[in-house]
Design a protein around this motif. Structure first.
Motif, short mmCIF file in Angstrom:
data_model
loop_
_atom_site.label_atom_id
_atom_site.label_comp_id
_atom_site.label_asym_id
_atom_site.label_seq_id
_atom_site.Cartn_x
_atom_site.Cartn_y
_atom_site.Cartn_z
N PRO A 101 -5.06 -3.80 13.49
CA PRO A 101 -5.60 -2.73 14.34
C PRO A 101 -5.23 -1.33 13.87
CG PRO A 101 -4.62 -4.47 15.68
CD PRO A 101 -4.25 -4.77 14.26
N PHE A 102 -4.01 -1.15 13.40
CA PHE A 102 -3.60 0.18 12.94
C PHE A 102 -4.39 0.58 11.71
CE2 PHE A 102 -0.83 3.11 10.57
CZ PHE A 102 -0.65 4.10 11.55
N THR A 103 -4.57 -0.34 10.78
CA THR A 103 -5.34 -0.07 9.57
C THR A 103 -6.79 0.25 9.91
OG1 THR A 103 -3.92 -1.45 8.19
CG2 THR A 103 -6.15 -1.04 7.39
N THR A 118 6.40 1.63 9.71
CA THR A 118 5.15 1.31 8.99
C THR A 118 4.11 2.41 9.17
OG1 THR A 118 5.58 -1.05 9.35
CG2 THR A 118 3.34 -0.43 8.74
N MET A 119 4.17 3.11 10.30
CA MET A 119 3.15 4.09 10.63
C MET A 119 3.46 5.50 10.12
SD MET A 119 2.25 2.96 14.55
CE MET A 119 3.89 3.34 15.19
N ARG A 169 -1.88 9.10 4.75
CA ARG A 169 -2.16 8.04 3.79
C ARG A 169 -1.43 6.79 4.26
NH1 ARG A 169 1.59 9.17 -1.56
NH2 ARG A 169 3.56 9.40 -0.45
N LEU A 170 -1.99 5.63 3.91
CA LEU A 170 -1.46 4.36 4.40
C LEU A 170 -1.23 3.42 3.23
CD1 LEU A 170 -0.79 2.35 6.72
CD2 LEU A 170 -3.22 1.76 6.74
N TYR A 171 -0.02 2.90 3.14
CA TYR A 171 0.27 1.91 2.11
C TYR A 171 0.12 0.52 2.70
CZ TYR A 171 2.66 -0.65 -1.59
OH TYR A 171 2.95 -1.52 -2.62
N ILE A 172 -0.67 -0.31 2.02
CA ILE A 172 -0.87 -1.69 2.43
C ILE A 172 -0.15 -2.58 1.43
CG2 ILE A 172 -2.57 -3.51 2.89
CD1 ILE A 172 -4.56 -1.40 3.67
N PRO A 173 1.03 -3.08 1.81
CA PRO A 173 1.84 -3.86 0.86
C PRO A 173 1.10 -5.05 0.26
CG PRO A 173 3.13 -3.29 2.80
CD PRO A 173 1.71 -2.92 3.11
N ALA A 174 0.31 -5.74 1.08
CA ALA A 174 -0.38 -6.93 0.58
C ALA A 174 -1.32 -6.60 -0.56
CB ALA A 174 -1.14 -7.61 1.72
N LEU A 175 -1.92 -5.41 -0.52
CA LEU A 175 -2.86 -4.99 -1.57
C LEU A 175 -2.20 -4.12 -2.62
CD1 LEU A 175 -5.96 -4.16 0.68
CD2 LEU A 175 -5.49 -6.26 -0.60
N ARG A 176 -0.94 -3.75 -2.38
CA ARG A 176 -0.17 -2.92 -3.31
C ARG A 176 -0.93 -1.64 -3.67
NH1 ARG A 176 2.24 -7.50 -7.53
NH2 ARG A 176 3.26 -8.77 -5.92
N ALA A 177 -1.45 -1.00 -2.64
CA ALA A 177 -2.25 0.21 -2.87
C ALA A 177 -2.13 1.16 -1.70
CB ALA A 177 -3.71 -0.16 -3.10
N VAL A 206 -0.72 -3.70 10.12
CA VAL A 206 -1.44 -3.35 8.89
C VAL A 206 -2.45 -4.41 8.50
CG1 VAL A 206 -1.16 -2.82 6.44
CG2 VAL A 206 0.51 -2.00 8.10
N GLY A 207 -2.11 -5.67 8.70
CA GLY A 207 -3.02 -6.74 8.33
C GLY A 207 -2.37 -7.71 7.37
#
Length: 298
Positions: free
Chosen positions: A106-108, A132-133, A141-149, A84-85
């Protein structure tokens, strides 16, 4: 030349390159099945031995679609952040924990740009990481925990899973939640000799190797795939390596490629490319293989 200039010179603006795939036989069948699955909105899983050409086929598929190509090879060391990053600490000082400081994985990148993502050796990944995928594959839709979005996955995003056979060392049973989202399964084996000969020749264009010389290389490699004493046989990459090494040594010595040079190349390549079963001696096996196919041990 400092490293900044070196990086600028070496930067690749278009990472696409020749995939080295010969689209015939099983590769044509697999490619057509991948295309039909893609057009039907179904994700694909490729199952085949190491070095059977899975990655090269996926790269060509993405290039032909005109899509970005991203991939991750799964193992116990891969964590969700690798997919995810994560935040770049140096950018966090400047922007704080904001999108400007976030470096997508890469996945993001594939999910948001509409690229093709290759989940390589998927059945070696940890279930926690694979999960995660899930939302991206099912809910788009993809949740990015670091950005909480949450972020919308691009309509063109496509996933291909590549796996080694379940009996291979280090593989795990694929979680049912992931397996259920991969609808089309394609099996690949090592190619037939005529196809592999074309692949090897394509990777040895700068050398004048006669088809008969490549045939000898393939005979050795095929022996490792058929011998019950071998636990992990030689791949297409091994065929290419033997052919290229022998040709280059012959060019340096100013002599034609002969059986002795092929034997020398085969020993150097195969010594780490194959794995014999417990109780068997690798050097004795190579001596027997080279004597049988080339009449010399090098």
């Amino acid at each position: 030349m400092d490293h900044v200039e070196l990086l600028a010179r070496a930067k690749v603006d278009d990472p696409r390159s020749e995939s080295g795939v010969v689209l015939e036989g099983q590769y044509r069948e697999a490619y057509d099945a991948m295309l039909d699955a893609h057009n039907a909105g179904l994700f694909v899983g490729l199952i085949g031995p190491v070095g059977a050409g899975k990655t090269a086929l996926c790269r060509k598929f993405a290039e032909d679609l005109g899509r970005p190509f991203e991939w991750v090879t799964f193992s116990d060391l891969v964590r969700p952040a690798n997919l995810v990053g994560s935040f770049d600490p140096t950018l966090v000082f400047k922007y704080g924990y904001a999108p400007e400081a976030f470096v997508p994985g890469p996945f993001t990148l594939a999910a948001l740009k509409g690229g093709v993502f290759l989940a390589n050796e998927l059945n070696r990944g940890d279930e926690y990481v694979l999960n995660t995928m899930l939302d991206a594959l099912e809910e788009r839709r993809l949740y990015i925990p670091a950005l909480r979005a949450w972020y919308r996955v691009h309509d063109d995003f496509y996933l291909i899973a590549a796996m080694n056979p379940a009996e291979n060392r280090g593989t795990r049973r694929l979680p049912s939640a992931i397996r259920d989202r991969i609808k089309v399964w394609i099996r690949l084996a090592y190619p037939k000799r005529a196809t592999e000969l074309k692949i090897v020749a394509q990777h040895c264009r700068e050398y004048e190797l006669a088809p008969g010389q490549i045939e000898l290389v393939l005979e050795m490699v095929e022996q490792t795939r058929e011998d019950p004493a071998i636990e992990s046989p030689a791949s297409i990459r091994s065929s290419i390596g033997i052919a290229r090494f022998a040709a280059e040594r012959a060019r340096r010595l100013g002599q034609p490629v002969d059986h002795k040079l092929l034997a020398q190349a085969a020993r150097l390549v195969l010594s780490e490319a194959i794995r014999v079963k417990p109780g068997r001696n690798l050097e004795h096996y190579l001596d027997s293989l080279l004597t049988k196919t080339l009449g010399t041990t090098g």
